[in-house]
Each structure stands twice: as structure tokens, then as C-alpha cells.
Design a protein around this motif. Sequence first.
Motif, short mmCIF file in Angstrom:
data_model
loop_
_atom_site.label_atom_id
_atom_site.label_comp_id
_atom_site.label_asym_id
_atom_site.label_seq_id
_atom_site.Cartn_x
_atom_site.Cartn_y
_atom_site.Cartn_z
N ALA A 220 0.84 -1.21 0.00
CA ALA A 220 0.00 0.00 0.00
C ALA A 220 0.87 1.25 0.00
O ALA A 220 0.57 2.23 -0.69
CB ALA A 220 -0.94 -0.01 1.21
N LEU B 49 -4.55 5.37 1.23
CA LEU B 49 -3.61 4.27 1.50
C LEU B 49 -2.55 4.71 2.50
O LEU B 49 -2.17 3.95 3.41
CB LEU B 49 -2.97 3.79 0.20
CG LEU B 49 -3.90 3.11 -0.79
CD1 LEU B 49 -3.12 2.70 -2.05
CD2 LEU B 49 -4.59 1.90 -0.18
N LEU C 71 -8.58 -1.19 4.57
CA LEU C 71 -7.25 -1.34 5.18
C LEU C 71 -7.21 -0.75 6.58
O LEU C 71 -6.58 -1.33 7.47
CB LEU C 71 -6.19 -0.68 4.30
CG LEU C 71 -5.82 -1.43 3.03
CD1 LEU C 71 -4.79 -0.65 2.23
CD2 LEU C 71 -5.31 -2.82 3.35
#
Length: 163
Positions: A8, A54, A134
Motif C-alpha cells: 500500500a 492508503l 485497510l
Amino acid sequence: MRYVSTAALWFAGGGLILMTMFISAQVFMRYVMNDSLVWSEPASVILMGWFIFLGAAVGIREGYHLSFDVLLYFLPAGAKLALFSVSDIVVAAFGAGMAWFGTELALSAWNVKLPSLGISGAVDFLPLVAGGCLIFVFSLERLVRRAAGLPTARFGETEMEDA
């Protein structure tokens, strides 16, 4: 999770470099060539969403997100761990909300076409969904590591292990 986090981070860094190249090309084309790249701004905004979300998820995994730590200086180790866990639960819920509502936004824009790029408007919201997923997973990882007695990169937890 370390490999996911590293991927990421590299993807976010690549997006930042690519966005910089797109904007530089746009400035060159507009002011030197007296022409304009119609796709550069929307593509750059989409890339910006990717590297922001991210990067935020990686920052949460690594313990670099903003926090108010003054109280932690005065609390015993057990209370600190409880507050860290509460914080991670709240952040996980926030990440789940980002993913859920980002998915709703993407589905609502699925049939909308971005004229300058010729792609679905849902693409605008995919960074929100991926970043939310995430953030959720990395927050759960922190909770599981803490419950297992493993260190996390959070302020104060490494000092408690040394004591």
C-alpha cells in the motif's frame, strides 16, 4: 499484514509520483505549448485519493496518526493499554464506515461516466473503499497483537514493555 502495508505504501508513493508527473505535464502543455491535457486534473484527483487513503491506513498501522497523548503520561500501564484498545476500536469502526459508505457512493455513481477520462464515476470512490478496508483490518491487527501481548508501534506501548 506487513506485506500488505508495504505494498500500500509503495502504491501510494507511486501514485504521488504519477500525479506529480501529470500535473507537471499539464503545466508544460498549458504554458509552453498553449494547449491543455483535459484528463490530467481528474486523473490527478483520483490518484490523490489513492495515496491519501492508503497512506492514512499505513499510518494507522504504524501508529503515526494524530493522537492526544497528554493523559497517557499520568496513567498506569493497564489503563494505557485499555485506552489504546478503545482508540483502535473507534478507528476500526471509522474504517468500516468509510468502506461501507464509500461502497454506497461508488454504486450510486456506477452509471455516471467521467467525461474527461471515459470511465465510471465509481472510480472516484474506490480509494475511499480500499482505504477504509485497510484501516479496519490494520486496526483489528493492532487489537489482536495487543491481546496476544505482542508490541505495536503505538506511543507508550514499547516503553511499557521495557519496564
